[in-house]
Design a protein around this motif. Structure first.
Motif, short mmCIF file in Angstrom:
data_model
loop_
_atom_site.label_atom_id
_atom_site.label_comp_id
_atom_site.label_asym_id
_atom_site.label_seq_id
_atom_site.Cartn_x
_atom_site.Cartn_y
_atom_site.Cartn_z
N ILE A 124 27.36 34.83 -44.67
CA ILE A 124 26.46 35.00 -43.53
C ILE A 124 26.58 33.77 -42.65
O ILE A 124 26.49 32.64 -43.13
CB ILE A 124 25.00 35.19 -44.01
CG1 ILE A 124 24.89 36.48 -44.82
CG2 ILE A 124 24.04 35.20 -42.82
CD1 ILE A 124 23.55 36.67 -45.49
N THR A 125 26.81 34.00 -41.38
CA THR A 125 26.96 32.88 -40.45
C THR A 125 25.84 32.92 -39.41
O THR A 125 25.37 33.98 -39.02
CB THR A 125 28.30 32.94 -39.71
OG1 THR A 125 28.38 34.20 -39.03
CG2 THR A 125 29.46 32.80 -40.68
N VAL A 126 25.42 31.75 -38.98
CA VAL A 126 24.38 31.61 -37.96
C VAL A 126 24.93 30.71 -36.87
O VAL A 126 25.17 29.53 -37.11
CB VAL A 126 23.11 30.98 -38.57
CG1 VAL A 126 22.02 30.85 -37.51
CG2 VAL A 126 22.61 31.78 -39.76
N ASP A 127 25.15 31.25 -35.71
CA ASP A 127 25.76 30.49 -34.63
C ASP A 127 25.01 30.65 -33.33
O ASP A 127 24.78 31.77 -32.87
CB ASP A 127 27.22 30.93 -34.42
CG ASP A 127 28.09 30.59 -35.61
OD1 ASP A 127 28.30 29.40 -35.87
OD2 ASP A 127 28.53 31.53 -36.31
N ALA A 128 24.63 29.51 -32.75
CA ALA A 128 23.93 29.54 -31.48
C ALA A 128 24.81 28.90 -30.41
O ALA A 128 25.68 28.08 -30.70
CB ALA A 128 22.61 28.80 -31.58
N LYS A 129 24.61 29.32 -29.17
CA LYS A 129 25.36 28.73 -28.06
C LYS A 129 24.48 28.75 -26.81
O LYS A 129 23.49 29.48 -26.73
CB LYS A 129 26.65 29.50 -27.81
CG LYS A 129 26.43 30.94 -27.38
CD LYS A 129 27.74 31.63 -27.08
CE LYS A 129 27.46 33.08 -26.64
NZ LYS A 129 28.68 33.86 -26.47
N ILE A 130 24.88 27.93 -25.85
CA ILE A 130 24.11 27.82 -24.61
C ILE A 130 24.55 28.91 -23.64
O ILE A 130 25.75 29.03 -23.33
CB ILE A 130 24.32 26.43 -23.98
CG1 ILE A 130 23.78 25.34 -24.92
CG2 ILE A 130 23.66 26.35 -22.61
CD1 ILE A 130 24.21 23.93 -24.52
N LEU A 131 23.61 29.72 -23.17
CA LEU A 131 23.93 30.74 -22.17
C LEU A 131 23.82 30.19 -20.77
O LEU A 131 24.61 30.54 -19.89
CB LEU A 131 22.99 31.95 -22.31
CG LEU A 131 23.16 32.85 -23.52
CD1 LEU A 131 22.39 34.15 -23.29
CD2 LEU A 131 24.63 33.17 -23.78
N SER A 132 22.79 29.37 -20.55
CA SER A 132 22.61 28.81 -19.21
C SER A 132 21.73 27.57 -19.29
O SER A 132 20.96 27.41 -20.24
CB SER A 132 21.96 29.83 -18.26
OG SER A 132 20.61 30.03 -18.63
#
Lengths: 335, 335, 335, 335
Positions: B150-158
């Protein structure tokens, strides 16, 4: 993990759409609080179906029967249990096999979680009908909060992207839009805003005890909610700090803020300003337009046509539910 | 009500910005799990300040010291306590009087809640620094989840309303915008998207046990978060059911949906599709532009000029924090 | 399930006998309470070993280091974390294989629960040493209760079946009996009585919220406790109702009972009379007399000889522990 | 603090002696478990009154009505609510003023806690009648445990100080003693022993998560229990370690102990040996012999004569209650 709200007041909702009854146990209410059951019935009526063109035409009585916890219309300290009897239940054995899950309903995910043993009649425990006992608890919480001069009021901001202008609960333009999708067997979602007035500064906690954590946790207990934002919410992401910060000032002896972008909560704790949040309600997944699904038994892709009359828009009936769970949450924090 | 996460795994975060140490106790982790402390240090580094132009120039070591719960790099079943020592603490008595609360900080609401006894040095327990111990717990949770694929990945949209285009963590255009507000003593907020892959169908619960309830409750534990939406979120409010519903189909033996407007959660329970949500992060309230506030002692309206160097944009540092609390929450549900 | 005490005040104890440190996090203490750390050190000293002939000759400093939650000797509302550093820890890898479980210790049951990953050095998390952080929390709870005129006092009723006569903490006769078993490598148990004065009537709750439930739950958190009885306890089983019932009477304006067979608790709720209970402490299982056990590796029955110096009687050191967990429990109920 | 059992399985008991109904909600039972309602009725019958000379002559039907959570006799994952309707309730307003509290009942302490608003009819929420819904939950828990080859069996050791010799549930000698006090309007207490067989080693937790903590917490939820002891209990206080320690040995591949002074629990965790504990049940406080009490209204000392027929000895009816709450607790730990 469990469908229980609260730590001080514990609220347990039970029942399925077609079980003998649905109900709620409210545990640890203070003793001696007078409950106005007529007022409660009026609150429940706001959630009830079959009242107008924009909700389902089914008629449910939703008559509250108090089993315990009340003596002479006052809470007695013992857990309050209130039920609504279901009138359309069958006690004999029947086929409980889920073959074709309805898109965007809980059918499939619940089927997996409960190994196929979940009650599938009318959505079972996942039916919107289970918001009725939530409203019993919430209606009582609202009455107790009102005695503390705290009000919880929700209203419709928009439905199907149409802004809800004017003073009416729902504008004529929106009613027309709902009628339109109803005739086509389709449905609409919308946005509800909730304002809590009268919460003093200093209520709430840090970390997952924050008011936002508590409120959002309760709000997402209501089926069909897909988002929540406090104060100016997602808009803040486009603002500069100098635009978003809310200046403090003295209003007489009371500290207030000139704007309320923070929505009445700072650091998880109430600031004394109105608590304001908005929620997104998805369009009713029950539509009579043909949809694609799967047959879990035959393992084939199939077409699904859902029969029966359903709410073309549950947003109006969600309004008292939003008030209910919010009132429960705020009451919990106030005790 | 209390700043503790979870029911099975209990996570308690302690410390203030200027106390001897900040730290976390993680209770009821399964025994025998190998923790890679180098990997954990790398995860922590993503949250650490002072790395680039868009975060504060302060340097914090954030060196993790494990006090208990680990034997030979493996969990031993006893509560895991890990701390980060604060190097800038003062042990002697000092003036702890809050006179002028900073706008949109927790200063005022905490002052009321704690009757003026809360630690005000550097924001005390409300400092963003307290997300460091959260990241310790979250980094460990991520490692355990990874062992379950299970992976949890966040990123910046704006950020500041500017879409984060391209493959970089932050686009050059956004870095320029942050530099711009920094020179002006202002700040920017933004939107982060988080995707959890690999969660099997059937995880979660009903009512306030819903995955949305659990995730949102954890997410709002992070300071500066003002909104959360799952799947297509607020957009669903403008769609028809026929547009919003996600058709099921068989992908080999696996049931999937053609679209993922529901964000991987149906009826509070995982559907097997990726869990997707977005959060709004407000612009850092610490700005060096003059602001309006109140003097709580003299009861006068005053002007406030905040000194010191602060993050002009905490969104990049919030990314691992979002991953951390999400990983904690998902792990809790998987046990 | 988890080693956390309380719902309002949450107390988490961490550490192993040979970990870097042992400690406690006390969450949700009211803010602004002055803690007398000298008084706390004196309370801790009552539990400390090596003070006299009847306890182990090891010397532990047990110096409390506060990491968070205190500002100018007062609680600040943030979680209070206090630790005691272990001085005899080894950071390098070592053999953690349990081969021969000590009879009537937690060795075997913990080995099974944690799949052999539990820290076995010095009893790990199951060591009596973990009652030190409990006493930190309990000592603080006692100080807060004292400010409400509530006292918690425990004393030794008997050791090894010998009644503890006279005014001394331990009679000479009992000290002699302890000395006797010590020279033989054996050990003794005993009975402790605890009295809580000053709790007003009306505290507690029904069902598993009863004061007896709460107190017994906390008491059994202390290793080596095998029984608890309230009021006249097991003796009531031989009495008639007319003998066991406690007549009410007015003592001025205050309702009291002529006898206190009920031990200050009726229906789970305090009656205003002193809360009285007794606990049975088993003889220290660590004895140097040869015992029978098993080798879990070779699967053979073996003889076991435990080396090292151990308390021949932990009853005296258990006295402050009983006070500690009782004070924690009563404080929790009073908030 | 709240009358809810368990963390994984949550059990809420509601009702008062004279409310519309009494009942229980059991939340988070696994789905798909077949419940034998005939067997449950037989279990309930063991608690029911009016069956023989040694219990009250009142006749209560105690017919279970399942409101939710069951589909085709199997649990469906939704909360199970079952009620027993009270047949002697009055819906109109009535006088709820407590004037004279019955000695050794909850009348006085509950009156204070609930500011006089508690339901006083028949003991209200404190009535022994509330053990009926506990037995519903416990009877179901026993069935689920039986499917795991775990049995929970309680028996009477003594009543009124008379040892219960022979194979019968109650010896003739004891029945005679009960008859004797009954004719005199008096009552008797007793001691019950409970044995849980089949619990594997490794179940339980440390600190207040210990099996002793969990079991004692549940046991004291039953009215009239005044003490609990595990294994050899209070007797251990008179033994030496060399006498009290239980030697390990291999019984084939299984580790067992030669004696079971520890009562199946070491360090709070099951050892694989039978879990054994004894409880003291006080004599029924309802006696018809004249007693001393107070008039709370007139603030005078008064004589009290309680009318009506009451159990001269509740020990026999407490036996299934002990099994019930023990089964609930063990099941909770096994999930």
């Amino acid at each position: 993990m469990s469908p229980v709200f609260g730590e001080k007041i514990k609220i347990t909702v039970f029942g399925q759409s077609h079980s003998e009854a649905i109900g709620v146990v409210i545990d640890s209410l203070p003793a001696g609080i007078e409950i106005d059951f007529d007022e409660l019935a009026q609150f429940m009526a706001r959630r009830a179906p079959g009242q107008n063109s924009y909700s389902t035409q089914r008629k449910e009585a939703d008559k509250i029967k108090v089993l315990s916890g009340i003596v002479n219309s006052k809470t007695c300290g013992a857990p309050l249990c209130a039920i609504i009897e279901n009138t359309n239940t069958r006690s004999q054995d029947y086929d409980n096999l889920l073959e074709i899950p309805r898109p965007s309903h809980a059918d499939y995910s619940a089927h997996i979680k409960y190994n196929g043993f979940n009650d599938i009649r009318g959505g079972g425990h996942f039916s919107g009908r289970l918001t009725a006992p939530l409203c019993i608890a919430g209606g009582i919480a609202k009455q107790i909060l009102a005695q503390k001069n705290i009000t919880v009021d929700a209203k419709i901001l928009s439905i199907g992207g149409i802004e809800n202008k004017g003073d009416k609960f729902i504008s004529d333009e929106i009613i027309k839009a709902i009628d339109d999708v109803r005739t086509k067997g389709d449905s609409l979602g919308g946005i509800i805003e909730c304002v809590v007035n009268g919460v003093p500064a200093g209520i709430g906690d840090t970390m997952s005890g924050s008011l936002e954590s508590k409120i959002s946790s309760s709000i997402f207990a209501i089926p069909a909610i897909k988002g929540i934002e406090f104060g100016n919410g997602f808009e803040c992401a486009s603002l500069k700090g100098s635009q978003n910060n809310d200046p403090f000032y003295f209003d007489g002896d009371i500290v207030r803020t000139k704007t309320n972008n923070h929505g009445g909560i700072l650091g998880g704790i109430s600031s004394g300003m109105p608590i304001v949040f908005r929620v997104a309600v998805k369009p009713t997944p029950s539509i009579s337009i043909e949809q694609e699904s799967v047959n879990l038994k035959t393992k084939e892709n199939v077409k699904l046509n859902i029969q029966g009359r359903h709410d073309p828009c549950i947003v109006p009936r969600a309004v008292p539910c939003i008030e209910a769970v919010t009132a429960i949450t705020i009451l919990e924090e106030m005790l």
